[in-house]
Motif scaffolding. Structure first.
Motif, PDB file in Angstrom:
ATOM      1  N   VAL A   5       0.621  -1.312  -0.023  1.00 27.41           N
ATOM      2  CA  VAL A   5      -0.180  -0.048  -0.138  1.00 27.41           C
ATOM      3  C   VAL A   5       0.432   1.301  -0.206  1.00 27.41           C
ATOM      4  N   PHE A   6       0.354   2.270  -0.895  1.00 28.74           N
ATOM      5  CA  PHE A   6       1.540   3.366  -0.675  1.00 28.74           C
ATOM      6  C   PHE A   6       0.146   4.290  -0.255  1.00 28.74           C
ATOM      7  N   ILE A   7       0.639   5.346   0.552  1.00 31.24           N
ATOM      8  CA  ILE A   7       0.107   6.177   0.970  1.00 31.24           C
ATOM      9  C   ILE A   7       0.684   8.139   1.021  1.00 31.24           C
ATOM     10  N   ASP A  48      -0.448  -2.308  -4.852  1.00 30.26           N
ATOM     11  CA  ASP A  48      -1.442  -2.996  -4.726  1.00 30.26           C
ATOM     12  C   ASP A  48      -2.444  -1.831  -4.850  1.00 30.26           C
ATOM     13  N   VAL A  49      -2.569  -0.967  -3.732  1.00 31.26           N
ATOM     14  CA  VAL A  49      -3.578  -0.555  -3.399  1.00 31.26           C
ATOM     15  C   VAL A  49      -3.073   1.246  -2.811  1.00 31.26           C
ATOM     16  N   TYR A  50      -3.560   2.270  -3.379  1.00 30.42           N
ATOM     17  CA  TYR A  50      -2.857   3.724  -3.834  1.00 30.42           C
ATOM     18  C   TYR A  50      -4.310   4.204  -2.916  1.00 30.42           C
ATOM     19  N   VAL A  51      -3.558   4.802  -2.211  1.00 37.32           N
ATOM     20  CA  VAL A  51      -4.301   5.636  -0.758  1.00 37.32           C
ATOM     21  C   VAL A  51      -4.065   7.116  -0.618  1.00 37.32           C
ATOM     22  N   THR A  52      -4.952   8.659  -1.123  1.00 36.49           N
ATOM     23  CA  THR A  52      -4.279   9.490  -1.277  1.00 36.49           C
ATOM     24  C   THR A  52      -5.664  10.513  -0.967  1.00 36.49           C
ATOM     25  N   ALA A  70      -7.846   2.098  -5.637  1.00 35.38           N
ATOM     26  CA  ALA A  70      -7.025   3.886  -5.087  1.00 35.38           C
ATOM     27  C   ALA A  70      -8.136   3.874  -3.993  1.00 35.38           C
ATOM     28  N   ILE A  71      -7.769   3.785  -2.819  1.00 37.77           N
ATOM     29  CA  ILE A  71      -8.910   4.938  -1.637  1.00 37.77           C
ATOM     30  C   ILE A  71      -8.687   5.841  -1.669  1.00 37.77           C
ATOM     31  N   VAL A  72      -9.835   6.638  -0.974  1.00 36.41           N
ATOM     32  CA  VAL A  72      -9.550   7.836  -0.406  1.00 36.41           C
ATOM     33  C   VAL A  72     -10.114   7.841   0.656  1.00 36.41           C
ATOM     34  N   PRO A  73      -9.602   8.474   1.682  1.00 37.94           N
ATOM     35  CA  PRO A  73     -10.376   8.112   2.721  1.00 37.94           C
ATOM     36  C   PRO A  73     -11.423   9.011   3.701  1.00 37.94           C
ATOM     37  N   TYR A  74     -12.170   9.731   2.437  1.00 39.77           N
ATOM     38  CA  TYR A  74     -13.113  10.043   3.504  1.00 39.77           C
ATOM     39  C   TYR A  74     -14.820   9.776   2.214  1.00 39.77           C
ATOM     40  N   ALA A  75     -15.310  10.359   2.353  1.00 38.82           N
ATOM     41  CA  ALA A  75     -16.763  10.025   1.949  1.00 38.82           C
ATOM     42  C   ALA A  75     -17.246  10.577   0.479  1.00 38.82           C
ATOM     43  N   GLY A  76     -17.272  11.717   0.071  1.00 44.58           N
ATOM     44  CA  GLY A  76     -17.268  12.438  -1.232  1.00 44.58           C
ATOM     45  C   GLY A  76     -15.496  12.392  -1.449  1.00 44.58           C
ATOM     46  N   ILE A  77     -16.009  12.422  -3.109  1.00 37.14           N
ATOM     47  CA  ILE A  77     -14.440  12.424  -3.536  1.00 37.14           C
ATOM     48  C   ILE A  77     -15.004  13.358  -4.683  1.00 37.14           C
ATOM     49  N   PRO A  78     -13.829  14.575  -4.846  1.00 35.15           N
ATOM     50  CA  PRO A  78     -14.074  15.834  -5.366  1.00 35.15           C
ATOM     51  C   PRO A  78     -14.409  15.283  -7.006  1.00 35.15           C
TER      52      PRO A  78
END
Length: 349
Positions: A5-7, A48-52, A70-78
């Motif tokens: 995981v890359f953060i 394997d996973v991109y967190v940003t 890819a994971i965005v650590p909150y609900a809405g994504i701009p």
């Protein structure tokens, strides 16, 4: 199964207490690599996973070539981030750790606006009991206290029935309100019951507005939802309507909202999501949230997008909830589970 995981996250930085806590939640098969938010640290090969929080242009090829998620650590994504993820050709997920906190903000805004609490508070700080209306003015023809709306027994309309909408509905049911929720996936004219909540189609919005005392906007900002609430929609609401937006500012036309409040077309509003945001730390203390003069109006409660509980009492609880949600999902990936909160780029939520 090992997951690399890359953060890139401003809150998960090396040697911080938050990072120490986050690492303590991960199983041994989750291997994390830490980058920075401006991109000076290159993304290693074979992730394997991109967190940003915000995807970077320089990460497009590395993510496209190796990452499956890819994971965005909150609900809405701009919308800009959504377009970047499309270029990366990667599945996207997000987190819903803040749904309960945002629901609480929504109910707080609703209650404050319905009871005109800010005005009553400001007057009592000046030793003025007039908003109470008691003792009665013998010369006043009618009650001259500050008006307020009773919510028990009245109808709440929730626009957007996802994680957030469902949590708001549960609280409203506990307040003895009648709850109707609208979502895009239901056909026009159709409805079903989700416990005590009537769930209908967003296409029936105009039919539901006139009878709703509380209108709660919980839907994401997408091209389809832009200006969903405009002059026409406000005209269908009653003079007793309390309007709350904890979704996205773009869902509600700002000029129409201002006009509806200024002309008392609706009773009041509580707003947590806006039209203009500070671009950096320097702007934080001097950035108007709108081009309209909402600050002049008495019948609005203004909140600076605090639904995610940023600035919580202990300074860490929101971040800890996010860390738990993120770690739980990553640990699940090592066991072959799917990401629990997929984000559909074609729908914008």
């Amino acid at each position: 199964k090992i997951i690399k995981v890359f953060i890139r996250n401003p809150y998960l930085v090396p040697n911080s207490s938050q990072m120490t806590y986050f690492r303590s939640l991960l199983c041994s098969n989750v291997h994390i690599f830490i980058g920075d938010c401006n991109g000076s640290i290159e993304m290693p090969k074979g992730m394997d996973v991109y967190v940003t929080h915000r995807p970077l242009e320089k990460d497009v090829d590395p993510v496209k070539n190796s990452c499956s998620l890819a994971i965005v650590p909150y609900a809405g994504i701009p919308l800009k981030s959504q377009e970047m993820f499309k270029k990366m050709n990667v599945a996207v997920g997000n987190l819903h750790h803040n749904a309960s906190m945002t629901a609480e903000i929504a109910i707080g805004l609703l209650m404050s606006a319905a009871k005109n609490l800010l005005y009553a508070d400001s007057r009592l700080r000046q030793n003025d009991w007039t908003p109470r209306g008691l003792p009665v003015d013998p010369l006043a023809p009618t009650f001259d206290g500050s008006p307020q709306i009773q919510l028990a027994g009245e109808k709440m309309l929730i626009i957007g029935y996802g994680h957030l909408g469902k949590k708001i509905a549960k609280i409203a049911i506990g307040m003895s309100m009648e709850v109707t929720a609208l979502r895009r996936s239901v056909d026009e004219g159709k409805s079903y019951l989700d416990g005590d909540v009537k769930v209908g189609s967003i296409k029936d919005l105009h039919k539901e507005l006139p009878s709703s005392v509380a209108v709660m906007v919980c839907c994401p900002g997408t091209p389809e939802t832009k200006d969903m609430i405009d002059t026409k929609e406000f005209s269908l609401m009653s003079k007793s309507t309390i309007f709350v937006n904890v979704g996205r500012g773009s869902v509600v036309n700002e000029e129409a909202l201002y006009h509806a409040l200024k002309t008392r077309t609706i009773f009041a509003a509580g707003i947590d999501t806006w039209y203009q945001y500070p671009k950096d730390f320097k702007e934080r203390s001097n950035c108007p949230p709108s081009s309209q003069k909402f600050y002049e109006l008495q019948n609005i409660v203004m909140s600076p997008h605090r639904g995610g509980a940023v600035g919580s009492a202990d300074g860490t609880s929101a971040l800890r909830l996010a860390s738990r949600d993120l770690a739980k999902g990553l640990n699940g990936l090592t066991e072959g589970k799917q990401w629990p909160h997929p984000f559909d780029l074609s729908k914008g939520y």
